[in-house]
Design a protein around this motif. Structure first.
Motif, PDB file in Angstrom:
ATOM      1  N   GLU A  40      -0.264  11.549   3.066  1.00 28.24           N
ATOM      2  CA  GLU A  40      -0.210  11.025   4.427  1.00 28.24           C
ATOM      3  C   GLU A  40      -0.063   9.503   4.415  1.00 28.24           C
ATOM      4  O   GLU A  40       0.750   8.945   5.156  1.00 28.24           O
ATOM      5  CB  GLU A  40      -1.469  11.431   5.187  1.00 28.24           C
ATOM      6  N   ILE A  41      -0.832   8.834   3.582  1.00 26.27           N
ATOM      7  CA  ILE A  41      -0.746   7.379   3.472  1.00 26.27           C
ATOM      8  C   ILE A  41       0.629   6.970   2.943  1.00 26.27           C
ATOM      9  O   ILE A  41       1.204   5.966   3.380  1.00 26.27           O
ATOM     10  CB  ILE A  41      -1.861   6.846   2.557  1.00 26.27           C
ATOM     11  N   VAL A  94      -9.795   8.424  -1.387  1.00 25.22           N
ATOM     12  CA  VAL A  94      -8.527   9.041  -1.799  1.00 25.22           C
ATOM     13  C   VAL A  94      -8.446   9.160  -3.313  1.00 25.22           C
ATOM     14  O   VAL A  94      -7.918  10.131  -3.853  1.00 25.22           O
ATOM     15  CB  VAL A  94      -7.333   8.228  -1.261  1.00 25.22           C
ATOM     16  N   GLU A 137       0.828  -1.211   0.000  1.00 25.09           N
ATOM     17  CA  GLU A 137       0.000   0.000   0.000  1.00 25.09           C
ATOM     18  C   GLU A 137       0.861   1.259   0.000  1.00 25.09           C
ATOM     19  O   GLU A 137       0.595   2.201  -0.762  1.00 25.09           O
ATOM     20  CB  GLU A 137      -0.936   0.017   1.197  1.00 25.09           C
ATOM     21  N   LEU A 146      -7.916   2.240  -1.300  1.00 23.61           N
ATOM     22  CA  LEU A 146      -7.756   3.692  -1.397  1.00 23.61           C
ATOM     23  C   LEU A 146      -9.019   4.342  -1.959  1.00 23.61           C
ATOM     24  O   LEU A 146      -9.377   5.462  -1.580  1.00 23.61           O
ATOM     25  CB  LEU A 146      -6.544   4.027  -2.270  1.00 23.61           C
ATOM     26  N   ASP A 195      -7.981  13.192  -3.322  1.00 23.34           N
ATOM     27  CA  ASP A 195      -7.507  13.816  -2.076  1.00 23.34           C
ATOM     28  C   ASP A 195      -5.987  13.688  -2.019  1.00 23.34           C
ATOM     29  O   ASP A 195      -5.446  12.708  -1.507  1.00 23.34           O
ATOM     30  CB  ASP A 195      -8.156  13.141  -0.868  1.00 23.34           C
ATOM     31  N   ARG A 196      -5.296  14.693  -2.556  1.00 27.84           N
ATOM     32  CA  ARG A 196      -3.840  14.638  -2.636  1.00 27.84           C
ATOM     33  C   ARG A 196      -3.196  14.650  -1.252  1.00 27.84           C
ATOM     34  O   ARG A 196      -2.192  13.963  -1.024  1.00 27.84           O
ATOM     35  CB  ARG A 196      -3.325  15.816  -3.472  1.00 27.84           C
ATOM     36  N   GLN A 197      -3.740  15.430  -0.326  1.00 27.75           N
ATOM     37  CA  GLN A 197      -3.167  15.513   1.005  1.00 27.75           C
ATOM     38  C   GLN A 197      -3.247  14.166   1.724  1.00 27.75           C
ATOM     39  O   GLN A 197      -2.285  13.717   2.344  1.00 27.75           O
ATOM     40  CB  GLN A 197      -3.871  16.585   1.826  1.00 27.75           C
ATOM     41  N   ARG A 198      -4.397  13.508   1.628  1.00 25.19           N
ATOM     42  CA  ARG A 198      -4.559  12.207   2.264  1.00 25.19           C
ATOM     43  C   ARG A 198      -3.646  11.172   1.623  1.00 25.19           C
ATOM     44  O   ARG A 198      -3.070  10.317   2.311  1.00 25.19           O
ATOM     45  CB  ARG A 198      -6.021  11.764   2.164  1.00 25.19           C
ATOM     46  N   LEU A 199      -3.481  11.251   0.306  1.00 27.69           N
ATOM     47  CA  LEU A 199      -2.578  10.329  -0.381  1.00 27.69           C
ATOM     48  C   LEU A 199      -1.151  10.501   0.125  1.00 27.69           C
ATOM     49  O   LEU A 199      -0.434   9.512   0.350  1.00 27.69           O
ATOM     50  CB  LEU A 199      -2.636  10.556  -1.896  1.00 27.69           C
ATOM     51  N   ALA A 208       1.022   4.009  -2.974  1.00 21.43           N
ATOM     52  CA  ALA A 208       0.653   5.393  -2.666  1.00 21.43           C
ATOM     53  C   ALA A 208       1.793   6.352  -2.994  1.00 21.43           C
ATOM     54  O   ALA A 208       1.583   7.431  -3.551  1.00 21.43           O
ATOM     55  CB  ALA A 208       0.262   5.515  -1.193  1.00 21.43           C
ATOM     56  N   GLN A 243     -11.589   4.642   0.731  1.00 23.40           N
ATOM     57  CA  GLN A 243     -11.274   5.728   1.663  1.00 23.40           C
ATOM     58  C   GLN A 243     -11.513   7.109   1.050  1.00 23.40           C
ATOM     59  O   GLN A 243     -11.310   8.125   1.717  1.00 23.40           O
ATOM     60  CB  GLN A 243      -9.814   5.625   2.108  1.00 23.40           C
TER      61      GLN A 243
END
Length: 256
Positions: free
Chosen positions: A228-229, A210, A155, A205, A222-226, A159, A208
């Protein structure tokens, strides 16, 4: 400079992190040697083992850079889109091409022939530094990818590769949905992941919120969440910031 290099083409080329930061005299001299070239979908620009023939920049479309075993198994190393420059390795060592490069759809290229470029570099050897910066940038990104493959679970690896495909592209919009023109199969091949594992990670993903998987592309929602992951470090964010801002020196204001 060649007449076909219009203001729009020049502006697009300057959006590349490396080319956007080179001195204006080098920009002029390099483009004065350039000629346009087109490829059809599936047409090879070069094969592994071909003699070096110069430096390229993509003006439209995408190239798939890969290696293929004797049994026909392909390993995709990267997808190169506009306005990226490439081909500098063989310029330095004069050795054959290291991998295959094939068009994903119609591709328009800029080609600077090897011998013409070497003649320019003999006349102006200080230009070698600019080409060295291009190769150093490529090497830095390669080391990051190698470390990801060696150390991270599926994952995180997937990501992170999506982060680099999105954030390192000059064509990525500043906000909103980002479309990565890559299929699930191609992404799995880039990461040495099975189709089943790739599908499972992408589905997770997607659940979620993303990203969204579509035919032949992945839409990052969601670039910010991506990020973070992916666990992007502070140092890597600085690298991405430099890529988005026009390279190590930034884009010169007098190039507009």
């Amino acid at each position: 400079m060649r007449e076909w290099i219009t203001p729009d083409v020049l502006a697009m080329l300057r959006a590349d992190p490396w080319f956007g930061s080179v001195p204006k005299d080098f920009e002029h001299d390099l483009l004065s040697l350039a000629t346009p070239r087109r490829l059809k979908h599936g047409e090879h620009l070069f094969f592994r083992g071909d003699a070096p023939d110069g430096l390229y920049a993509i003006l439209e479309g995408t190239l798939r850079v890969s290696g293929v075993t004797e049994a026909g198994k392909e390993a995709i190393l990267s997808l190169v889109d506009a306005p990226s420059w490439f081909g500098e390795i063989a310029l330095f060592d004069r050795l054959p091409r290291t991998h295959n490069a094939v068009a994903e759809g119609a591709v328009k290229l800029l080609h600077v022939p090897q011998q013409d470029l070497l003649t320019l570099l003999e006349r102006a050897p200080h230009y070698w530094r600019e080409l060295g910066v291009l190769m150093a940038l490529r090497l830095r990104l390669t080391f990051i990818s190698m470390e990801d493959l060696a150390l991270l679970p599926a994952e995180a690896r997937l990501a992170r590769r999506l982060v680099w495909l999105v954030e390192a592209s000059a064509l990525t919009p500043s906000e909103g949905v980002c479309v990565v023109p890559i299929s699930q199969t191609q992404l799995g091949l880039m990461l040495s992941l099975s189709r089943q594992t790739t599908n499972q990670v992408l589905q997770s993903l997607q659940d979620q919120g993303v990203l969204r998987v579509a035919y032949g592309r992945i839409e990052v929602l969601d670039r910010q969440r991506l990020m973070e992951i992916a666990g992007v470090s502070t140092n890597e964010k600085r690298i991405l910031s430099q890529l988005q801002g026009g390279g190590p020196k930034g884009r010169a204001s007098d190039q507009g």
